[in-house]
Structures are given as structure tokens and as C-alpha cells.
Design a protein around this motif. Sequence first.
Motif, PDB file in Angstrom:
ATOM      1  N   MET A 401       4.459 -18.479   3.869  1.00  0.00           N
ATOM      2  CA  MET A 401       3.551 -17.464   4.386  1.00  0.00           C
ATOM      3  C   MET A 401       3.309 -16.428   3.286  1.00  0.00           C
ATOM      4  SD  MET A 401       4.650 -16.775   8.338  1.00  0.00           S
ATOM      5  CE  MET A 401       4.549 -18.058   9.562  1.00  0.00           C
ATOM      6  N   GLU A 402       2.114 -15.866   3.279  1.00  0.00           N
ATOM      7  CA  GLU A 402       1.754 -14.900   2.258  1.00  0.00           C
ATOM      8  C   GLU A 402       1.200 -13.622   2.860  1.00  0.00           C
ATOM      9  OE1 GLU A 402      -0.939 -16.668  -0.482  1.00  0.00           O
ATOM     10  OE2 GLU A 402       0.584 -17.920  -1.437  1.00  0.00           O
ATOM     11  N   ALA A 403       1.351 -12.544   2.099  1.00  0.00           N
ATOM     12  CA  ALA A 403       0.771 -11.257   2.496  1.00  0.00           C
ATOM     13  C   ALA A 403       0.311 -10.549   1.223  1.00  0.00           C
ATOM     14  CB  ALA A 403       1.781 -10.404   3.250  1.00  0.00           C
ATOM     15  N   SER A 404      -0.774  -9.808   1.316  1.00  0.00           N
ATOM     16  CA  SER A 404      -1.318  -9.094   0.169  1.00  0.00           C
ATOM     17  C   SER A 404      -1.070  -7.600   0.313  1.00  0.00           C
ATOM     18  CB  SER A 404      -2.822  -9.349   0.035  1.00  0.00           C
ATOM     19  OG  SER A 404      -3.059 -10.710  -0.252  1.00  0.00           O
ATOM     20  N   LEU A 405      -0.818  -6.954  -0.819  1.00  0.00           N
ATOM     21  CA  LEU A 405      -0.580  -5.511  -0.841  1.00  0.00           C
ATOM     22  C   LEU A 405      -1.474  -4.890  -1.910  1.00  0.00           C
ATOM     23  CD1 LEU A 405       1.050  -3.016   0.042  1.00  0.00           C
ATOM     24  CD2 LEU A 405       2.747  -3.619  -1.703  1.00  0.00           C
ATOM     25  N   ALA A 406      -2.347  -3.977  -1.480  1.00  0.00           N
ATOM     26  CA  ALA A 406      -3.227  -3.264  -2.408  1.00  0.00           C
ATOM     27  C   ALA A 406      -2.537  -1.970  -2.848  1.00  0.00           C
ATOM     28  CB  ALA A 406      -4.561  -2.955  -1.747  1.00  0.00           C
ATOM     29  N   ILE A 407      -2.482  -1.736  -4.157  1.00  0.00           N
ATOM     30  CA  ILE A 407      -1.803  -0.554  -4.710  1.00  0.00           C
ATOM     31  C   ILE A 407      -2.846   0.295  -5.429  1.00  0.00           C
ATOM     32  CG2 ILE A 407       0.023   0.266  -6.237  1.00  0.00           C
ATOM     33  CD1 ILE A 407       1.412  -2.417  -5.811  1.00  0.00           C
ATOM     34  N   GLU A 408      -2.956   1.559  -5.020  1.00  0.00           N
ATOM     35  CA  GLU A 408      -3.970   2.454  -5.542  1.00  0.00           C
ATOM     36  C   GLU A 408      -3.364   3.434  -6.540  1.00  0.00           C
ATOM     37  OE1 GLU A 408      -5.197   4.311  -1.973  1.00  0.00           O
ATOM     38  OE2 GLU A 408      -6.739   2.809  -1.524  1.00  0.00           O
ATOM     39  N   PRO A 409      -4.128   3.924  -7.513  1.00  0.00           N
ATOM     40  CA  PRO A 409      -3.659   5.012  -8.383  1.00  0.00           C
ATOM     41  C   PRO A 409      -3.613   6.303  -7.580  1.00  0.00           C
ATOM     42  CG  PRO A 409      -5.954   4.522  -8.842  1.00  0.00           C
ATOM     43  CD  PRO A 409      -5.480   3.477  -7.879  1.00  0.00           C
ATOM     44  N   PRO A 410      -2.817   7.271  -8.001  1.00  0.00           N
ATOM     45  CA  PRO A 410      -2.756   8.525  -7.243  1.00  0.00           C
ATOM     46  C   PRO A 410      -4.060   9.322  -7.397  1.00  0.00           C
ATOM     47  CG  PRO A 410      -1.502   8.710  -9.276  1.00  0.00           C
ATOM     48  CD  PRO A 410      -1.910   7.270  -9.159  1.00  0.00           C
ATOM     49  N   ILE A 411      -4.307  10.192  -6.474  1.00  0.00           N
ATOM     50  CA  ILE A 411      -5.453  11.097  -6.529  1.00  0.00           C
ATOM     51  C   ILE A 411      -4.939  12.524  -6.353  1.00  0.00           C
ATOM     52  CG2 ILE A 411      -7.058   9.374  -5.617  1.00  0.00           C
ATOM     53  CD1 ILE A 411      -6.846  10.775  -2.900  1.00  0.00           C
TER      54      ILE A 411
END
Length: 511
Positions: A401-411
Motif C-alpha cells: 500500500m502507498e501514501a503520498s505526502l506533500a511537503i511545502e516550504p515555510p511561509i
Amino acid sequence: MVSTVSTALVLAPIVVAFGSQKPKPQAGGLQVTSLTFAPSTVTGGDISTGTVVLSGVAPTSGATVVLASSSSSVAVPSSVNIPSGKSSAQFVVDTFAVTQIAPATITASLGQSTASGALTVDPATLLSISLRPSSVAGGLPSACTLALTGAAPTGSLVVTLSSSDKSAEVPASVTIPAGQRSKQFNVATKPVNAPTSATIAATATTALGLASASEMLTVLPPALTSLEVSPKTVAGGANATGRVTIGGRAQAGGMTVTLATSQTAVTIPASVTIASGESEASFPIKTAAVSLQTSADITASLNGVTESATLTIDAPAFSSFSLSARRVTGGTPVLGKVSLSSEAPINGVTVTLTRYGSAASVPPSVTIQAGQKSATFDVTTNAVIEDSEVSISASLGKSVMEASLAIEPPIISVFTLNPTSVGGGGTSQGSIVLSGSAPSGGAKILLESSSKSASVPVSITIPEGQASAVFTIKTKSVKASATVQIFARYGGSSKSTALNITTAALSLAFR
């Protein structure tokens, strides 16, 4: 099967004249020469087709023949039109249910010529009796349908019923409502020890005499008809339910069905009893944990008849894999969770973890302890300078099973000044807070002032791993109070705040 209707009472023949009345010829005009009906005898509620014939062909405008009936049980159209060039035409005759034989005379007129025909309307009588099914286990009903030759008359039609054996019970009579052509009812049966035949007979008396019909019903002793398990597949350690069914109703004292299984991972009772008057019974099925998928045969036996069913027991497998968040700012921790379809066996279950992408890290595996169905693990995310995506997979045997994680730069999430109002020549301190930790190399914040009355550094850098920094704003003397906007920008985010510069330093006097 439709039984043959027998007539017990024979009535004297009824003779009806069907000849047509031929009019005297008319000079230069058409005449009606005949009027016939097919069929000439119908059961009330059915239709007949009338045919009118002229002495020649109709003119260009056609010929309209006027029709009339001598009986209220027969309805004809007021007229029938014979098209140009034709010498005959047909029309539909409607009839109504009657209680007695009803002869009717129909007349057709054109000019001075007239022809007549006879139509007889009979009352409806019993046509057939049918049983579905014709063999039934004792205690179960059979649907019986009584059919008439036509629609029941006003006041309904009563059909008398009887059964030749007490194993099959019928009402003394059934009433077929006016206008209906059939009626259905249930024949009730009783449990028997051996196959038993019962003749179901029906009779009806009308003006046509006595009509009867019959059909044979076989009442069978209850027999085992099925064994079912639900659900058909379970995870080891889960429970299922078995159900045995007989074709009928259990007699007084109930019926005991013997049970057995071929698999030690399955536990069932030695037997199950179907209560008196019932046709089925359920029993519990317990399973144990297995390391591999296992099939268990379950059998039920009654009076030499055996039914079987198969229960599949699955080894622990994934039921779900999830992350506590699908999008976070770099540096924010995330919790992963793996779940099984059943409790882990004694030695537990180890799930292998893999991540694809450098912006996060996971442990190489996570163990679901014995007796547990799930376990959690930490996902560590890193500060990034641009949007990144990490894919995390969890493997157990051949299941992945797979899951995706989006990682954003700080603001920039917070930008404040302290104080927000200073006298010209004074200073204020700016404070910037990011939504997450600064990435490798730090976060360079660009600064700008809307007026030369307030000066700010070109930029400040928030060190790697830190989330905030401060800087100093220097002001100049002003002739009049002024408001200056201070801007801070980083990546795709920006914020501004206002600084009020007064003509003199603020003072607080106490009196």
C-alpha cells in the motif's frame, strides 16, 4: 399443469338463429345484405368481431351503417363506416359479465335496408385450477390459482373447494370478485413423515351448470436443503455464522442436524436443532489465526441427506495504510498507521516501510504486536525551499500500500513591529515568524520600506532549523507625523505592517 374442466350438469341446448334479414332492394341504392359475428357465442367480458356486408361497393364518400343492440350485455358502436370502393367492414363488439345466458340481436341499417345477426353471451364459469409448486414440503404453502372462462359477474362468483387429505388444507370456498378472471390463495400444508398425495378440487355452479377442476398436490416430509456460511471468507480469529435450512417445517420436538468440519482452525457445535414449526437454524463458527490462507469444509447431515459449505480463513493482511496529514510544512512531524484485517499472531507481524524522496524519512519497518490490529510510526519531514512530494510504501508479503505526502516550504506567518509608533529618530524592532523551520542554508527574508523616513536592512536570514528572526528599523525626524509601510517577502509569501512616525519622541507624563 392446467386441469381439464369437467361439466357435471348438462343443460338443454340453446338454439339461437343467426340468419340475416335481407331487405327489399332499393332502386339505385346500396343495401345491407348480411351481418355476422365471430365468434357468435362469447363469455361475458370477452369481445366478438362483427362483419357487415353491402350489396355493392361504397361510393366515394363511403357508406355509414347504423348499428344497434337489443341487449344491455352487448355494446356495439353507433355506426360503422364502409370505405369507398369496399363492400364490407368489421367492428368490435364488447360484452359484459352476466349471470344468465343472454342472447342479443344486433341490427345494421343503411337507408331503408336492415340486416340482423345473433350473438349469445354466456356467464363465466370455472376453467381450471393450478398449483405452484405441485410438490411442497409439509409446513410450506402452495399457491393455488383458480381461473374462469371470463370475468366474474356482478355479485361475484363463489367456487367451492375441498382436499382429499388433511395434510393439505383449503378454505371451504373462495369468492372471485366481479370483473376478475382469476383468484389466488394458499393451500396450507402440515408436516408429514412420508410423501402424501392430496387432491385439491374446485367446483362452481352457474347458469351453464356445474363445472369442476382438480389437481394433485404432493406433500413431502422435511429434508435438508442447504447449508450456508456467512461471510464465506474471514480473517483468522474472526467469527462466522452457519445456517441450515430444511424444505418445510420441523415437526413437534424439532429436528436435530449433525455438524462436522475438516479443519482444526474451525470450531463448531456437534449439532444444531431446528425448532418445531421452524424451517432453519443458525450456529456459531469460530476460527483461529492461521499463517497461510486455509479452506475448511463444513458439513450438515439429516436423515441421510448431507449438505456442505466451504469457509476460507485468511492470514493477517493489510486493511489500511494512512498518514495523519497529506500536506505539511517541512519540519512538521507526521504519524503513519498500518492496520491488519485481523489480530496479529503470537510473533507479531512486521511491515516493511520504504520512502521515495529526500524530503522525509521513515524507519525501515514497524511491528504490529501479537493480539493487535494496528501500529503507528513517525515520519520525519525536512525543511524545503520548494514544494516537494514523498511517496511512502508499506509492504506485507505480496500486499503493498502507498501514501503520498506533500511537503511545502515555510511561509511568513507572523510579521509584527514593537513599538508600532515611534518619534522621528527613534527605532522599532521587527519580528518575523515562519510557518516552519528554515531549510538548509537558512531562509533569506527580503525587507523594504515605503519611505526614506524609515530604513530597514535589505534582508535578514533566518538560520537553518530556526523559525524566527528580528531586525531593527531606524527612523528620521519628520516635520509631520507619517505612516510608513514595512514589507517582508519570502518565497511566494509576503506580509506588511504599518509604522507610525511622530514629530517628537513619545513621552509619558505623570501628574
